[in-house]
Design a protein around this motif. Sequence first.
Motif, PDB file in Angstrom:
ATOM      1  N   GLN A   1       0.842  -1.189   0.000  1.00 52.79           N
ATOM      2  CA  GLN A   1       0.000   0.000   0.000  1.00 52.79           C
ATOM      3  C   GLN A   1       0.876   1.238   0.000  1.00 52.79           C
ATOM      4  O   GLN A   1       1.954   1.247   0.592  1.00 52.79           O
ATOM      5  CB  GLN A   1      -0.896   0.049   1.242  1.00 52.79           C
ATOM      6  CG  GLN A   1      -1.995  -0.988   1.259  1.00 52.79           C
ATOM      7  CD  GLN A   1      -2.943  -0.770   2.426  1.00 52.79           C
ATOM      8  OE1 GLN A   1      -2.993  -1.576   3.350  1.00 52.79           O
ATOM      9  NE2 GLN A   1      -3.714   0.307   2.358  1.00 52.79           N
TER      10      GLN A   1
ATOM     11  N   CYS B   1      -3.255   0.270  -3.780  1.00 49.08           N
ATOM     12  CA  CYS B   1      -3.049  -1.060  -3.209  1.00 49.08           C
ATOM     13  C   CYS B   1      -2.661  -2.032  -4.311  1.00 49.08           C
ATOM     14  O   CYS B   1      -3.291  -2.065  -5.376  1.00 49.08           O
ATOM     15  CB  CYS B   1      -4.323  -1.555  -2.533  1.00 49.08           C
ATOM     16  SG  CYS B   1      -4.245  -3.293  -1.980  1.00 49.08           S
TER      17      CYS B   1
ATOM     18  N   TYR C   1     -10.056  -6.167  -0.908  1.00 52.74           N
ATOM     19  CA  TYR C   1     -10.919  -5.482   0.048  1.00 52.74           C
ATOM     20  C   TYR C   1     -10.270  -4.162   0.480  1.00 52.74           C
ATOM     21  O   TYR C   1      -9.057  -4.095   0.662  1.00 52.74           O
ATOM     22  CB  TYR C   1     -11.112  -6.315   1.312  1.00 52.74           C
ATOM     23  CG  TYR C   1     -11.467  -7.774   1.106  1.00 52.74           C
ATOM     24  CD1 TYR C   1     -10.491  -8.703   0.772  1.00 52.74           C
ATOM     25  CD2 TYR C   1     -12.773  -8.220   1.268  1.00 52.74           C
ATOM     26  CE1 TYR C   1     -10.800 -10.047   0.600  1.00 52.74           C
ATOM     27  CE2 TYR C   1     -13.095  -9.560   1.104  1.00 52.74           C
ATOM     28  CZ  TYR C   1     -12.107 -10.467   0.769  1.00 52.74           C
ATOM     29  OH  TYR C   1     -12.423 -11.791   0.604  1.00 52.74           O
ATOM     30  N   TRP C   2     -11.108  -3.162   0.692  1.00 57.13           N
ATOM     31  CA  TRP C   2     -10.694  -1.935   1.364  1.00 57.13           C
ATOM     32  C   TRP C   2     -11.466  -1.815   2.674  1.00 57.13           C
ATOM     33  O   TRP C   2     -12.692  -1.951   2.690  1.00 57.13           O
ATOM     34  CB  TRP C   2     -10.976  -0.703   0.511  1.00 57.13           C
ATOM     35  CG  TRP C   2     -10.019  -0.472  -0.609  1.00 57.13           C
ATOM     36  CD1 TRP C   2     -10.209  -0.740  -1.935  1.00 57.13           C
ATOM     37  CD2 TRP C   2      -8.719   0.132  -0.515  1.00 57.13           C
ATOM     38  NE1 TRP C   2      -9.111  -0.372  -2.662  1.00 57.13           N
ATOM     39  CE2 TRP C   2      -8.183   0.183  -1.815  1.00 57.13           C
ATOM     40  CE3 TRP C   2      -7.956   0.639   0.540  1.00 57.13           C
ATOM     41  CZ2 TRP C   2      -6.917   0.702  -2.095  1.00 57.13           C
ATOM     42  CZ3 TRP C   2      -6.708   1.156   0.266  1.00 57.13           C
ATOM     43  CH2 TRP C   2      -6.196   1.188  -1.034  1.00 57.13           C
TER      44      TRP C   2
ATOM     45  N   GLN D   1     -11.813   0.543   6.427  1.00 58.59           N
ATOM     46  CA  GLN D   1     -11.533   1.761   7.172  1.00 58.59           C
ATOM     47  C   GLN D   1     -11.441   1.402   8.659  1.00 58.59           C
ATOM     48  O   GLN D   1     -12.349   0.749   9.189  1.00 58.59           O
ATOM     49  CB  GLN D   1     -12.653   2.781   6.969  1.00 58.59           C
ATOM     50  CG  GLN D   1     -12.441   4.092   7.715  1.00 58.59           C
ATOM     51  CD  GLN D   1     -13.700   4.946   7.713  1.00 58.59           C
ATOM     52  OE1 GLN D   1     -14.764   4.514   8.169  1.00 58.59           O
ATOM     53  NE2 GLN D   1     -13.603   6.156   7.190  1.00 58.59           N
TER      54      GLN D   1
ATOM     55  N   ALA E   1     -13.840   3.841  -5.594  1.00 60.35           N
ATOM     56  CA  ALA E   1     -12.756   2.873  -5.705  1.00 60.35           C
ATOM     57  C   ALA E   1     -12.853   2.179  -7.052  1.00 60.35           C
ATOM     58  O   ALA E   1     -13.945   2.024  -7.609  1.00 60.35           O
ATOM     59  CB  ALA E   1     -12.828   1.849  -4.583  1.00 60.35           C
TER      60      ALA E   1
ATOM     61  N   SER F   1      -5.543  -1.562  -7.122  1.00 64.58           N
ATOM     62  CA  SER F   1      -6.770  -0.826  -6.840  1.00 64.58           C
ATOM     63  C   SER F   1      -6.433   0.538  -6.257  1.00 64.58           C
ATOM     64  O   SER F   1      -5.387   0.710  -5.612  1.00 64.58           O
ATOM     65  CB  SER F   1      -7.625  -1.607  -5.833  1.00 64.58           C
ATOM     66  OG  SER F   1      -8.788  -0.885  -5.482  1.00 64.58           O
TER      67      SER F   1
ATOM     68  N   LEU G   1      -8.346   3.799  -4.025  1.00 65.28           N
ATOM     69  CA  LEU G   1      -9.474   4.304  -3.246  1.00 65.28           C
ATOM     70  C   LEU G   1      -9.309   5.814  -3.164  1.00 65.28           C
ATOM     71  O   LEU G   1      -8.227   6.294  -2.826  1.00 65.28           O
ATOM     72  CB  LEU G   1      -9.468   3.698  -1.842  1.00 65.28           C
ATOM     73  CG  LEU G   1     -10.540   4.200  -0.865  1.00 65.28           C
ATOM     74  CD1 LEU G   1     -11.923   3.707  -1.282  1.00 65.28           C
ATOM     75  CD2 LEU G   1     -10.240   3.725   0.564  1.00 65.28           C
TER      76      LEU G   1
ATOM     77  N   TYR H   1      -6.565   3.287   6.455  1.00 64.82           N
ATOM     78  CA  TYR H   1      -7.242   2.596   5.359  1.00 64.82           C
ATOM     79  C   TYR H   1      -6.420   1.359   5.007  1.00 64.82           C
ATOM     80  O   TYR H   1      -5.261   1.443   4.616  1.00 64.82           O
ATOM     81  CB  TYR H   1      -7.431   3.533   4.168  1.00 64.82           C
ATOM     82  CG  TYR H   1      -8.458   4.591   4.521  1.00 64.82           C
ATOM     83  CD1 TYR H   1      -8.078   5.746   5.197  1.00 64.82           C
ATOM     84  CD2 TYR H   1      -9.808   4.390   4.254  1.00 64.82           C
ATOM     85  CE1 TYR H   1      -9.025   6.687   5.592  1.00 64.82           C
ATOM     86  CE2 TYR H   1     -10.760   5.326   4.641  1.00 64.82           C
ATOM     87  CZ  TYR H   1     -10.360   6.461   5.315  1.00 64.82           C
ATOM     88  OH  TYR H   1     -11.300   7.385   5.714  1.00 64.82           O
TER      89      TYR H   1
ATOM     90  N   CYS I   1      -5.910  -2.287   3.037  1.00 66.13           N
ATOM     91  CA  CYS I   1      -6.215  -3.107   1.869  1.00 66.13           C
ATOM     92  C   CYS I   1      -5.908  -4.559   2.228  1.00 66.13           C
ATOM     93  O   CYS I   1      -4.925  -4.841   2.932  1.00 66.13           O
ATOM     94  CB  CYS I   1      -5.386  -2.666   0.678  1.00 66.13           C
ATOM     95  SG  CYS I   1      -5.698  -3.612  -0.834  1.00 66.13           S
TER      96      CYS I   1
END
Lengths: 113, 115
Positions: B6, B23, B33-34, B36, B67, B75, B77, B90, B92
């Motif tokens: 990341q 990510c 997946y993201w 928080q 995203a 990816s 975001l 955040y 990933c």
Amino acid sequence: AQSVSQHNHHVILSEAASLELGCNYSYGGTVNLFWYVQYPGQHLQLLLKYFSGDPLVKGIKGFEAEFIKSKFSFNLRKPSVQWSDTAEYFCAVKAGGGNKLTFGTGTQLKVEL
Amino acid sequence: EAGVAQSPRYKIIEKRQSVAFWCNPISGHATLYWYQQILGQGPKLLIQFQNNGVVDDSQLPKDRFSAERLKGVDSTLKIQPAKLEDSAVYLCASSLWEQGRDEQFFGPGTRLTVL
């Protein structure tokens, strides 16, 4: 929707003491259960997981957890903690065969020498 | 085996500014997946991708968060505009696509501070 409760937010133990961290979930169907650990300055990593079979699951570094379906619980245990176990511990659940992980709020464990 | 990467690791912005996180999942992992993670709470799923398609974005605040996962690998975001309450880490994560039985591997996270 599923939810996870971790009752102890902060735990302080002396080295060699026994550890038990509570985790309860709310979901009536099939679940997969996990404990993740985050050591200071490091990223989340898997400690152990339960999918099916023997409800007593052994993980890395001497940790184990027991799935008690009737109590919707998945408590984490270690018979003798070490200073290096100081970390934050998260319980998580996947419900109904899906891939969505729901985490508890975490327990900060501090082990004193 | 390389882990989830990341960047950046830290970001400080003022409210109403925009920010983007990147990510790179573990090679071969179809699911990304993201999450928080607000201070004092556990990670909360924002969005899940299966290859380059969205599986679950029910908890993504779509008025300001977006995203994408082009080509089913990396990816990004984005938050536009940021609010004070977006201050968080955040995370990933990625996993192989094994229905319900896979393990998610997490990256180091990006710590965002919104002033």
